[in-house]
Write a protein that holds these residues in place. Structure first.
Motif, PDB file in Angstrom:
ATOM      1  N   GLY A  39       0.636  -1.191  -0.086  1.00  0.00           N
ATOM      2  CA  GLY A  39      -0.197  -0.113   0.233  1.00  0.00           C
ATOM      3  C   GLY A  39       0.902   1.021  -0.088  1.00  0.00           C
ATOM      4  N   GLY A  40       2.246   1.465  -0.608  1.00  0.00           N
ATOM      5  CA  GLY A  40       2.861   2.733  -0.789  1.00  0.00           C
ATOM      6  C   GLY A  40       3.772   2.738   0.358  1.00  0.00           C
ATOM      7  N   ARG A  41       2.766   1.770   1.240  1.00  0.00           N
ATOM      8  CA  ARG A  41       4.627   2.151   3.419  1.00  0.00           C
ATOM      9  C   ARG A  41       5.093   1.064   2.562  1.00  0.00           C
ATOM     10  N   ARG A  42       6.760   0.962   3.392  1.00  0.00           N
ATOM     11  CA  ARG A  42       7.671  -0.053   3.153  1.00  0.00           C
ATOM     12  C   ARG A  42       6.713  -1.267   4.767  1.00  0.00           C
ATOM     13  N   LEU A  43       6.975  -2.716   4.697  1.00  0.00           N
ATOM     14  CA  LEU A  43       6.612  -3.570   5.300  1.00  0.00           C
ATOM     15  C   LEU A  43       6.229  -2.978   7.078  1.00  0.00           C
ATOM     16  N   LEU A  44       8.680  -2.969   7.265  1.00  0.00           N
ATOM     17  CA  LEU A  44       9.000  -2.948   8.079  1.00  0.00           C
ATOM     18  C   LEU A  44       9.614  -1.802   8.670  1.00  0.00           C
ATOM     19  N   GLY A  45      10.393  -1.849   7.264  1.00  0.00           N
ATOM     20  CA  GLY A  45      11.633  -0.180   7.643  1.00  0.00           C
ATOM     21  C   GLY A  45      12.265  -0.793   8.095  1.00  0.00           C
ATOM     22  N   ASP A  46      13.834   0.584   7.645  1.00  0.00           N
ATOM     23  CA  ASP A  46      15.183   0.108   8.360  1.00  0.00           C
ATOM     24  C   ASP A  46      15.731  -0.452   9.387  1.00  0.00           C
ATOM     25  N   GLY A  47      14.811  -0.163  10.031  1.00  0.00           N
ATOM     26  CA  GLY A  47      15.159  -1.018  11.609  1.00  0.00           C
ATOM     27  C   GLY A  47      14.163  -1.564  11.742  1.00  0.00           C
ATOM     28  N   LYS A  48      14.017  -2.666  11.536  1.00  0.00           N
ATOM     29  CA  LYS A  48      14.214  -4.116  11.704  1.00  0.00           C
ATOM     30  C   LYS A  48      14.982  -4.721  10.801  1.00  0.00           C
ATOM     31  N   THR A  49      15.902  -5.428  11.483  1.00  0.00           N
ATOM     32  CA  THR A  49      16.899  -5.913  10.509  1.00  0.00           C
ATOM     33  C   THR A  49      16.986  -7.252  11.280  1.00  0.00           C
ATOM     34  N   TRP A  50      17.674  -8.097  10.089  1.00  0.00           N
ATOM     35  CA  TRP A  50      18.311  -9.525  10.938  1.00  0.00           C
ATOM     36  C   TRP A  50      19.272  -9.558  11.743  1.00  0.00           C
ATOM     37  N   ARG A  51      20.536  -8.883  11.689  1.00  0.00           N
ATOM     38  CA  ARG A  51      20.958  -8.756  12.305  1.00  0.00           C
ATOM     39  C   ARG A  51      20.723  -8.480  14.027  1.00  0.00           C
ATOM     40  N   GLY A  52      20.148  -7.381  14.239  1.00  0.00           N
ATOM     41  CA  GLY A  52      19.316  -7.007  15.448  1.00  0.00           C
ATOM     42  C   GLY A  52      18.351  -8.121  15.938  1.00  0.00           C
ATOM     43  N   THR A  53      17.803  -8.551  14.894  1.00  0.00           N
ATOM     44  CA  THR A  53      16.460  -9.624  15.024  1.00  0.00           C
ATOM     45  C   THR A  53      17.467 -10.725  15.859  1.00  0.00           C
ATOM     46  N   ALA A  54      18.575 -11.849  15.415  1.00  0.00           N
ATOM     47  CA  ALA A  54      19.625 -12.589  15.724  1.00  0.00           C
ATOM     48  C   ALA A  54      20.175 -12.024  16.671  1.00  0.00           C
ATOM     49  N   VAL A  55      20.980 -11.044  17.099  1.00  0.00           N
ATOM     50  CA  VAL A  55      22.172 -10.110  18.016  1.00  0.00           C
ATOM     51  C   VAL A  55      20.567 -10.747  19.226  1.00  0.00           C
ATOM     52  N   GLY A  56      19.630 -10.120  19.387  1.00  0.00           N
ATOM     53  CA  GLY A  56      18.515  -9.445  20.640  1.00  0.00           C
ATOM     54  C   GLY A  56      18.275 -10.945  20.946  1.00  0.00           C
ATOM     55  N   THR A  57      17.728 -11.955  19.509  1.00  0.00           N
ATOM     56  CA  THR A  57      17.705 -13.120  20.614  1.00  0.00           C
ATOM     57  C   THR A  57      18.545 -13.828  20.836  1.00  0.00           C
ATOM     58  N   LEU A  58      19.758 -13.413  20.758  1.00  0.00           N
ATOM     59  CA  LEU A  58      21.238 -14.288  21.276  1.00  0.00           C
ATOM     60  C   LEU A  58      21.021 -13.951  22.544  1.00  0.00           C
ATOM     61  N   ALA A  59      20.590 -12.547  22.900  1.00  0.00           N
ATOM     62  CA  ALA A  59      21.018 -11.764  24.016  1.00  0.00           C
ATOM     63  C   ALA A  59      20.621 -12.506  24.645  1.00  0.00           C
ATOM     64  N   GLY A  60      19.059 -12.282  24.583  1.00  0.00           N
ATOM     65  CA  GLY A  60      17.826 -12.960  26.122  1.00  0.00           C
ATOM     66  C   GLY A  60      18.389 -14.438  25.888  1.00  0.00           C
ATOM     67  N   PHE A  61      18.874 -15.260  25.151  1.00  0.00           N
ATOM     68  CA  PHE A  61      18.923 -17.001  25.125  1.00  0.00           C
ATOM     69  C   PHE A  61      20.032 -16.896  26.116  1.00  0.00           C
ATOM     70  N   VAL A  62      20.701 -16.122  25.800  1.00  0.00           N
ATOM     71  CA  VAL A  62      22.105 -16.427  26.902  1.00  0.00           C
ATOM     72  C   VAL A  62      21.782 -15.889  28.418  1.00  0.00           C
ATOM     73  N   LEU A  63      21.232 -14.778  28.535  1.00  0.00           N
ATOM     74  CA  LEU A  63      21.058 -13.977  29.744  1.00  0.00           C
ATOM     75  C   LEU A  63      19.899 -14.901  30.686  1.00  0.00           C
ATOM     76  N   ALA A  64      19.045 -15.486  29.347  1.00  0.00           N
ATOM     77  CA  ALA A  64      18.485 -16.430  30.643  1.00  0.00           C
ATOM     78  C   ALA A  64      19.156 -17.842  31.449  1.00  0.00           C
ATOM     79  N   GLN A  65      20.536 -18.306  30.224  1.00  0.00           N
ATOM     80  CA  GLN A  65      21.202 -18.900  30.550  1.00  0.00           C
ATOM     81  C   GLN A  65      22.083 -18.836  32.139  1.00  0.00           C
ATOM     82  N   VAL A  66      22.483 -17.441  31.657  1.00  0.00           N
ATOM     83  CA  VAL A  66      23.119 -17.260  32.799  1.00  0.00           C
ATOM     84  C   VAL A  66      22.431 -16.666  34.229  1.00  0.00           C
TER      85      VAL A  66
END
Length: 180
Positions: A39-66
């Protein structure tokens, strides 16, 4: 006691509270939507990246183990009960938080909001809804045992306060362009 409940709820949600902040610090990379529009608008935008999603998921997962490693000492020192995180629950909380944030970004674009624009309530609870839903799917038994109605109530009240406070600090430190 209310303080015990708040500590329990905060501990249970920490692996979901950290991923979006870690994603911001990782920054950049290829956007998940690949620049696609609807509809003429980005689906998500530049702020939602594969790297950010992977790093964020890994950070939360590692924190749970700590937290799993720290839990026995914490219980001994304080006498307070805190949950430990099976692998599936740790992943569900962390990845679900990221998924909730991505979903909110999609909703923002569909409602005409630009990147960084305020979306009250959704901005504060999107990642909580994603984390809880994903965790319920991947480890329903742990989810039910951990997130009683009182714990969920504390999470819904505590999270917006923490969210607004941490965003204000990130804004003051120059890590965010808007204070909300």
């Amino acid at each position: 006691m209310l303080a015990d409940l708040v500590v329990f709820a905060f501990w249970a949600m920490l692996p979901a509270y950290v991923p979006n902040n870690a994603a911001v610090l990782a920054g950049g990379g290829a956007p998940i939507d690949g620049g696609r529009t609807m509809g003429g608008r980005r689906l998500l935008g530049d702020g939602k990246t594969w790297r950010g999603t992977a790093v964020g998921t890994l950070a939360g997962f590692v924190l749970a183990q700590v937290l799993n490693l720290l839990a026995p000492a914490f219980v001994r020192l304080t006498g307070l009960s805190v949950p430990t995180f099976p692998l599936a629950a740790a992943f569900g909380l962390a990845f679900g938080a990221m998924l909730g944030d991505v979903t909110a970004s999609f909703l923002k674009r569909r409602t005409g909001r630009e990147r960084g624009a305020a979306f009250p309530v959704v901005d504060q609870l999107d990642f909580v809804a994603g984390a809880l839903a994903c965790t319920a799917v991947v480890d329903f038994g742990w989810f039910v045992d951990t997130f009683s109605l009182p714990v969920l109530g504390v999470v819904v009240v505590l999270t917006p306060v923490l969210h607004v406070g941490t965003n204000a600090v990130a804004y003051l430190l120059g890590l965010k362009e808007e204070p909300y």
